[in-house]
Design a protein around this motif. Structure first.
Motif, PDB file in Angstrom:
ATOM      1  N   VAL A  10       1.026  -1.292  -0.339  1.00  0.00           N
ATOM      2  CA  VAL A  10       0.094   0.134  -0.120  1.00  0.00           C
ATOM      3  C   VAL A  10       0.721   1.380  -0.176  1.00  0.00           C
ATOM      4  O   VAL A  10       0.222   2.169  -0.554  1.00  0.00           O
ATOM      5  CB  VAL A  10      -1.243   0.409   0.961  1.00  0.00           C
ATOM      6  CG1 VAL A  10      -0.236   0.138   2.018  1.00  0.00           C
ATOM      7  CG2 VAL A  10      -2.066   0.964   0.799  1.00  0.00           C
ATOM      8  N   ALA A  11       2.281   1.401   0.607  1.00  0.00           N
ATOM      9  CA  ALA A  11       2.888   2.666   0.777  1.00  0.00           C
ATOM     10  C   ALA A  11       4.180   2.304  -0.674  1.00  0.00           C
ATOM     11  O   ALA A  11       5.100   2.444  -0.592  1.00  0.00           O
ATOM     12  CB  ALA A  11       3.442   2.503   1.454  1.00  0.00           C
ATOM     13  N   GLY A  12       3.485   1.236  -1.613  1.00  0.00           N
ATOM     14  CA  GLY A  12       4.484   1.614  -2.505  1.00  0.00           C
ATOM     15  C   GLY A  12       4.692   0.280  -3.330  1.00  0.00           C
ATOM     16  O   GLY A  12       4.989  -0.647  -2.534  1.00  0.00           O
ATOM     17  N   VAL A  13       4.152  -0.740  -4.077  1.00  0.00           N
ATOM     18  CA  VAL A  13       4.775  -1.685  -4.559  1.00  0.00           C
ATOM     19  C   VAL A  13       5.562  -2.030  -4.539  1.00  0.00           C
ATOM     20  O   VAL A  13       6.450  -1.714  -6.189  1.00  0.00           O
ATOM     21  CB  VAL A  13       3.597  -2.158  -5.796  1.00  0.00           C
ATOM     22  CG1 VAL A  13       3.537  -3.656  -6.597  1.00  0.00           C
ATOM     23  CG2 VAL A  13       1.622  -2.126  -6.121  1.00  0.00           C
ATOM     24  N   GLU A  14       6.245  -3.126  -3.621  1.00  0.00           N
ATOM     25  CA  GLU A  14       7.921  -3.883  -4.616  1.00  0.00           C
ATOM     26  C   GLU A  14       7.233  -5.552  -3.720  1.00  0.00           C
ATOM     27  O   GLU A  14       6.450  -5.995  -4.935  1.00  0.00           O
ATOM     28  CB  GLU A  14       8.583  -3.191  -3.208  1.00  0.00           C
ATOM     29  CG  GLU A  14       8.732  -1.924  -3.532  1.00  0.00           C
ATOM     30  CD  GLU A  14       9.823  -1.461  -2.638  1.00  0.00           C
ATOM     31  OE1 GLU A  14      11.106  -1.667  -2.346  1.00  0.00           O
ATOM     32  OE2 GLU A  14       9.521  -0.683  -1.371  1.00  0.00           O
ATOM     33  N   GLU A  15       8.490  -5.979  -2.845  1.00  0.00           N
ATOM     34  CA  GLU A  15       7.897  -8.099  -2.723  1.00  0.00           C
ATOM     35  C   GLU A  15       8.251  -7.624  -1.392  1.00  0.00           C
ATOM     36  O   GLU A  15       7.946  -6.925  -0.426  1.00  0.00           O
ATOM     37  CB  GLU A  15       9.600  -8.163  -3.939  1.00  0.00           C
ATOM     38  CG  GLU A  15      10.485  -7.334  -3.730  1.00  0.00           C
ATOM     39  CD  GLU A  15      11.641  -7.903  -2.907  1.00  0.00           C
ATOM     40  OE1 GLU A  15      11.837  -9.005  -2.683  1.00  0.00           O
ATOM     41  OE2 GLU A  15      12.491  -6.843  -2.584  1.00  0.00           O
ATOM     42  N   ALA A  16       7.592  -8.556  -0.924  1.00  0.00           N
ATOM     43  CA  ALA A  16       7.175  -9.363   0.126  1.00  0.00           C
ATOM     44  C   ALA A  16       8.439  -8.940   0.738  1.00  0.00           C
ATOM     45  O   ALA A  16       8.492  -8.293   2.639  1.00  0.00           O
ATOM     46  CB  ALA A  16       7.311 -11.064   0.099  1.00  0.00           C
ATOM     47  N   ASN A  17      10.206  -9.528   0.695  1.00  0.00           N
ATOM     48  CA  ASN A  17      11.181  -8.760   1.621  1.00  0.00           C
ATOM     49  C   ASN A  17      10.988  -7.157   2.069  1.00  0.00           C
ATOM     50  O   ASN A  17      11.414  -7.201   3.678  1.00  0.00           O
ATOM     51  CB  ASN A  17      12.296  -9.237   1.217  1.00  0.00           C
ATOM     52  CG  ASN A  17      13.010 -10.441   1.462  1.00  0.00           C
ATOM     53  OD1 ASN A  17      12.125 -11.394   2.147  1.00  0.00           O
ATOM     54  ND2 ASN A  17      13.520 -11.399   0.456  1.00  0.00           N
ATOM     55  N   THR A  18      10.787  -6.638   1.111  1.00  0.00           N
ATOM     56  CA  THR A  18      11.168  -4.593   1.675  1.00  0.00           C
ATOM     57  C   THR A  18       9.370  -4.678   2.451  1.00  0.00           C
ATOM     58  O   THR A  18       9.349  -3.823   3.134  1.00  0.00           O
ATOM     59  CB  THR A  18      10.349  -3.550   0.446  1.00  0.00           C
ATOM     60  OG1 THR A  18       9.743  -4.595  -0.382  1.00  0.00           O
ATOM     61  CG2 THR A  18      11.982  -4.148  -0.439  1.00  0.00           C
ATOM     62  N   ALA A  19       8.460  -5.671   2.727  1.00  0.00           N
ATOM     63  CA  ALA A  19       7.139  -5.471   2.893  1.00  0.00           C
ATOM     64  C   ALA A  19       7.951  -5.694   4.157  1.00  0.00           C
ATOM     65  O   ALA A  19       6.873  -5.000   5.830  1.00  0.00           O
ATOM     66  CB  ALA A  19       6.250  -6.863   2.141  1.00  0.00           C
ATOM     67  N   LEU A  20       8.161  -6.714   4.723  1.00  0.00           N
ATOM     68  CA  LEU A  20       8.500  -7.284   5.391  1.00  0.00           C
ATOM     69  C   LEU A  20       9.489  -5.937   6.656  1.00  0.00           C
ATOM     70  O   LEU A  20       8.903  -6.047   8.128  1.00  0.00           O
ATOM     71  CB  LEU A  20       9.482  -8.577   5.934  1.00  0.00           C
ATOM     72  CG  LEU A  20       8.310  -9.814   5.115  1.00  0.00           C
ATOM     73  CD1 LEU A  20       9.457 -11.020   4.688  1.00  0.00           C
ATOM     74  CD2 LEU A  20       7.901 -10.390   6.790  1.00  0.00           C
ATOM     75  N   GLU A  21      10.488  -5.302   6.042  1.00  0.00           N
ATOM     76  CA  GLU A  21      11.485  -4.445   6.122  1.00  0.00           C
ATOM     77  C   GLU A  21      10.244  -3.596   6.507  1.00  0.00           C
ATOM     78  O   GLU A  21      10.557  -2.919   7.698  1.00  0.00           O
ATOM     79  CB  GLU A  21      12.604  -5.262   6.241  1.00  0.00           C
ATOM     80  CG  GLU A  21      13.221  -5.681   5.421  1.00  0.00           C
ATOM     81  CD  GLU A  21      13.956  -5.999   6.559  1.00  0.00           C
ATOM     82  OE1 GLU A  21      13.786  -5.561   7.700  1.00  0.00           O
ATOM     83  OE2 GLU A  21      15.118  -6.810   6.468  1.00  0.00           O
ATOM     84  N   GLU A  22       9.703  -2.859   5.907  1.00  0.00           N
ATOM     85  CA  GLU A  22       8.616  -1.971   6.175  1.00  0.00           C
ATOM     86  C   GLU A  22       7.513  -2.115   7.579  1.00  0.00           C
ATOM     87  O   GLU A  22       7.656  -1.337   8.131  1.00  0.00           O
ATOM     88  CB  GLU A  22       7.594  -1.319   5.373  1.00  0.00           C
ATOM     89  CG  GLU A  22       8.771  -0.453   4.148  1.00  0.00           C
ATOM     90  CD  GLU A  22       7.956  -0.490   2.490  1.00  0.00           C
ATOM     91  OE1 GLU A  22       8.538   0.574   1.871  1.00  0.00           O
ATOM     92  OE2 GLU A  22       6.846  -0.934   2.632  1.00  0.00           O
ATOM     93  N   GLY A  23       7.213  -3.135   7.338  1.00  0.00           N
ATOM     94  CA  GLY A  23       6.404  -3.507   8.509  1.00  0.00           C
ATOM     95  C   GLY A  23       7.217  -3.750  10.199  1.00  0.00           C
ATOM     96  O   GLY A  23       7.057  -2.517  11.301  1.00  0.00           O
ATOM     97  N   ARG A  24       8.908  -3.933   9.730  1.00  0.00           N
ATOM     98  CA  ARG A  24       9.576  -3.604  11.251  1.00  0.00           C
ATOM     99  C   ARG A  24      10.064  -2.458  11.385  1.00  0.00           C
ATOM    100  O   ARG A  24       9.720  -2.189  12.668  1.00  0.00           O
ATOM    101  CB  ARG A  24      10.532  -4.852  11.127  1.00  0.00           C
ATOM    102  CG  ARG A  24      10.580  -6.346  10.815  1.00  0.00           C
ATOM    103  CD  ARG A  24      11.815  -6.612  10.786  1.00  0.00           C
ATOM    104  NE  ARG A  24      11.300  -8.273  10.317  1.00  0.00           N
ATOM    105  CZ  ARG A  24      11.796  -8.690   9.629  1.00  0.00           C
ATOM    106  NH1 ARG A  24      12.033  -8.019   8.690  1.00  0.00           N
ATOM    107  NH2 ARG A  24      11.798 -10.189   9.535  1.00  0.00           N
ATOM    108  N   LEU A  25       9.940  -1.911  10.278  1.00  0.00           N
ATOM    109  CA  LEU A  25      10.740  -0.185  10.573  1.00  0.00           C
ATOM    110  C   LEU A  25       9.297   0.437  11.397  1.00  0.00           C
ATOM    111  O   LEU A  25       8.834   0.720  12.414  1.00  0.00           O
ATOM    112  CB  LEU A  25      10.524   0.661   9.374  1.00  0.00           C
ATOM    113  CG  LEU A  25      11.245   1.899   9.120  1.00  0.00           C
ATOM    114  CD1 LEU A  25      12.571   1.215   9.805  1.00  0.00           C
ATOM    115  CD2 LEU A  25      11.478   2.109   7.921  1.00  0.00           C
ATOM    116  N   ALA A  26       8.046   0.511  11.641  1.00  0.00           N
ATOM    117  CA  ALA A  26       6.742   0.604  11.698  1.00  0.00           C
ATOM    118  C   ALA A  26       6.629   0.785  13.164  1.00  0.00           C
ATOM    119  O   ALA A  26       6.222   1.317  13.644  1.00  0.00           O
ATOM    120  CB  ALA A  26       5.683   0.403  10.962  1.00  0.00           C
ATOM    121  N   GLY A  27       6.970  -1.055  13.379  1.00  0.00           N
ATOM    122  CA  GLY A  27       6.622  -1.562  14.513  1.00  0.00           C
ATOM    123  C   GLY A  27       7.312  -0.486  15.392  1.00  0.00           C
ATOM    124  O   GLY A  27       7.226  -0.771  16.471  1.00  0.00           O
TER     125      GLY A  27
END
Lengths: 103, 367
Positions: B299-316
């Motif tokens: 939702v913050a820009g289409v990339e891939e599952a790995n970047t999604a996991l890292e972005e999640g960690r960042l927000a968390g």
């Protein structure tokens, strides 16, 4: 056609089957699978016909977003068959426009 | 009204990694997902992931999903499945249509301190004559059918698009026992990684570059596909038409972020084609222009599952910091490590465009 054996996922261990009725015809489904999976495994590709032009529609997104695969399920129209699991004895009908057809 | 410190909307890789990261520091977290099963689209990704070992390279998406859900259980993340967010209010109230154990539905209003929007993306369609015929579907739909539902969507398949999704799903269709008649690509070169293209080429699948689809033919479902060459302006060249006997046409033409909830909440958006179109802006903590609302994953820009996991960690991590579960210094260190990994994932000829686009988001956020 079902993918019973898969090089990575292995053998499909889901054994239990149930019966559903699609446009009056009884077909076998795997317990708990999505309606669309049972239909596709039985060669059924048309879920509904559009309101105005009466064109056939089938699965498009497969994850409940597009609503192209909706059918009449147990009398209730607009049920997304790709995210709704089968239940024993479920009655599924092709949707014509926004309702069941006049058969 | 129920109170929760953190409400995460969407239980895919980014949502769950944000939830785990915040919960393991002590925050009280609820994940809401409209599906019957958590894990988002990871469960259909049966291929091994790319990248270095710090990015779980060599691990299959399905295994990453199982591990993530296990971590969530361990640190006490509450999960509501089959539950849809139907409202989001300025005071950070979230209205949820919750499905109870007996399948009845109940409307719940939750007062949250922080909200994470992790709604993902949806597949783009390609419009051509006959594109609405049954048998024309998203590549992701075909992938869900074979890898999750274990039913083949067709026997002879034409794939449109040679990005990584097109190439990987073509390979997975072969693994499931279908015949992939060809992959077409409008650009003069293959869009995805060479290694994925090589796999299907070895299996004898032709990849037609500088080709487009003109028509899907068939009475009640797909029976034939008409493809043709395109010139350097992507216009069809007359007389180059080929007719392929196929029963299924799958479309892998990219994805676009599912930003409705973010828009509804007045998060400022910008049009960034490299990331899938309209995307809500965020800062280096993944916080939107609306304080306390975070955006992670596609939702913050289409990339891939790995970047999604890292972005999640960042927000968390950022959330744990503002809720005072970790010190400023510790948070700074953790976030720096995550940013290093994100930057590594956005390197190389494929990642660079996304890196630039992501930097544009960060710059636009400040304006």
């Amino acid at each position: 056609m079902r993918v019973d054996n898969h090089i990575i996922l292995g053998k499909d261990e889901r054994k239990e089957t149930i019966e559903i009725k699609v446009d009056g015809k009884t077909i076998q489904a795997k317990k708990g699978e999505m309606i669309i999976a049972a239909l596709m495994a039985n060669g059924i590709r048309i879920n509904r016909y559009t309101v105005k032009k009466k064109e056939p529609r089938g699965i498009f997104c497969g994850i409940g977003q597009c609503t192209d695969c909706v059918m009449v399920v147990n009398g209730k129209p607009n049920v997304r068959t790709c995210v709704t699991p089968v239940e024993d004895g479920m009655i599924i009908e092709t949707q014509y426009g926004v309702e069941r057809g006049n058969r | 009204m129920i109170e929760k410190e953190v409400v995460v909307i969407g239980g895919g890789p980014s949502g769950f990694s944000a939830a785990v990261e915040a919960a393991k520091r002590g925050a009280e977290v609820l994940v809401v997902d409209e599906n019957l099963r958590a894990g988002g689209q990871l469960f259909k990704q049966i291929h091994k992931f790319f990248g270095s070992s710090t990015h779980q390279a060599g691990v299959r998406g399905i295994d990453i999903a199982s591990e993530l859900l296990e971590q969530a259980r361990e640190c006490g993340v509450e999960v509501w499945l089959n539950s849809v967010v139907v409202g989001l209010f300025k005071e950070k109230k979230v209205t949820i249509k919750k499905t109870l154990a007996d399948n009845s539905e109940k409307l719940e209003i939750i007062q949250a301190k922080k909200i994470v929007i992790a709604t993902g993306a949806s597949e783009n369609a390609v419009r051509f004559k006959g594109w609405t015929l049954p048998g024309v579907m998203g590549a992701g739909a075909a992938q869900t059918m074979i890898n999750v539902n274990r039913v083949l969507p067709g026997k002879r398949i034409l794939m449109i698009g040679s990005g990584n999704v097109g190439l990987i799903v073509s390979n997975q269709l072969l693994q499931a026992g279908a015949e992939v008649v060809g992959v077409i690509e409008a650009a003069p070169q293959i869009g995805g990684y060479g290694v994925h293209a090589a796999k299907i080429r070895r299996a004898g699948v032709p990849i037609y570059t500088s080709h487009t689809i003109q028509e899907a033919r068939g009475k009640k479902n797909v029976e034939k596909a008409v493809i043709c060459e395109v010139n350097d302006k992507w216009q069809p060249i007359r007389g180059t038409e080929k007719i392929l006997e196929v029963d299924t046409i799958t479309i892998a033409a990219g994805l676009k972020p599912l930003i409705e909830l973010a828009m509804m909440h007045d998060c400022k958006c910008s049009f960034i084609p490299q990331l899938g179109g309209w995307v809500p802006l965020h800062d280096k903590n993944m916080e939107s222009t609306n304080p306390g609302i975070y955006l992670v994953g596609d939702v913050a820009g289409v990339e891939e599952a790995n970047t999604a996991l890292e972005e999640g960690r960042l927000a968390g991590t950022a959330i744990a910091e503002t809720l005072k579960y970790i010190s400023l210094g510790n948070a700074r260190k953790l976030k720096k490590e995550i940013w290093q990994r994100l930057n590594e994932l956005r390197m190389g000829p494929f990642g660079e465009k996304r890196m630039l686009a992501k930097n544009n988001i960060l710059t636009a956020y400040k304006i």
